[in-house]
Scaffold this motif. Sequence first.
Motif, mmCIF file in Angstrom:
data_model
loop_
_atom_site.group_PDB
_atom_site.id
_atom_site.type_symbol
_atom_site.label_atom_id
_atom_site.label_comp_id
_atom_site.label_asym_id
_atom_site.label_seq_id
_atom_site.Cartn_x
_atom_site.Cartn_y
_atom_site.Cartn_z
ATOM 1 N N THR A 3 -5.277 -5.231 17.523
ATOM 2 C CA THR A 3 -4.214 -5.668 16.623
ATOM 3 C C THR A 3 -3.999 -4.622 15.553
ATOM 4 N N ARG A 4 -2.745 -4.288 15.357
ATOM 5 C CA ARG A 4 -2.353 -3.366 14.283
ATOM 6 C C ARG A 4 -1.780 -4.223 13.159
ATOM 7 N N LEU A 5 -2.428 -4.137 12.008
ATOM 8 C CA LEU A 5 -2.013 -4.915 10.840
ATOM 9 C C LEU A 5 -1.235 -4.015 9.891
ATOM 10 N N ALA A 6 -0.129 -4.529 9.385
ATOM 11 C CA ALA A 6 0.650 -3.809 8.376
ATOM 12 C C ALA A 6 0.639 -4.642 7.109
ATOM 13 N N TRP A 32 10.148 -5.214 16.417
ATOM 14 C CA TRP A 32 8.700 -5.320 16.599
ATOM 15 C C TRP A 32 8.345 -6.046 17.891
ATOM 16 N N MET A 74 3.024 3.345 19.849
ATOM 17 C CA MET A 74 3.172 4.156 18.639
ATOM 18 C C MET A 74 4.103 5.346 18.837
ATOM 19 N N ARG A 79 9.648 2.077 18.429
ATOM 20 C CA ARG A 79 8.874 2.225 17.186
ATOM 21 C C ARG A 79 9.545 3.218 16.252
ATOM 22 N N ARG A 83 10.784 2.390 12.463
ATOM 23 C CA ARG A 83 10.382 3.151 11.273
ATOM 24 C C ARG A 83 11.599 3.485 10.414
ATOM 25 N N THR A 86 12.852 0.210 8.825
ATOM 26 C CA THR A 86 11.930 -0.224 7.770
ATOM 27 C C THR A 86 12.267 0.424 6.435
ATOM 28 N N ILE A 97 3.466 0.566 2.179
ATOM 29 C CA ILE A 97 3.094 -0.073 3.436
ATOM 30 C C ILE A 97 1.962 0.748 4.032
ATOM 31 N N HIS A 99 -1.339 0.581 7.237
ATOM 32 C CA HIS A 99 -1.759 -0.061 8.484
ATOM 33 C C HIS A 99 -3.266 0.039 8.681
ATOM 34 N N ASN A 101 -5.989 -0.878 12.049
ATOM 35 C CA ASN A 101 -6.132 -1.329 13.439
ATOM 36 C C ASN A 101 -7.482 -2.009 13.608
#
Length: 109
Positions: A3-6, A32, A74, A79, A83, A86, A97, A99, A101
């Motif tokens: 899981t990639r958390l932002a 996303w 990525m 993606r 970006r 965003t 922001i 991230h 992982n």
Amino acid sequence: MITRLAFFEGAIKPGKEAEFEAYVVERLVPLWTRFPNVTRVQVMREVSRDEGAPAFPLMLAVTYTDAAGMEEAMVSPVRMESREVTKGLFEFFEGRIFHVNGSTLHLMA
């Protein structure tokens, strides 16, 4: 799975809360969810925090099939598009922001 958390650390500009949320839901979530190898997307708004904790008005968790799947995502065109989109959030948001992982150690139902 990985899981990639932002973490969107900072604050929504006063009076821009509805616009911020609409931008996320209408412009970013559709991107996303199109990332390759995604198994789950969770978008969370902060409702409260401990005293002294930094503010995270938005948190994002994107789960991928595995590390290789995440790496593929990525460098994907979607993606790169996300970006760019965003960057528009900063019309409504002041902060940064970043991230992290992670892999799941334990999962409760």
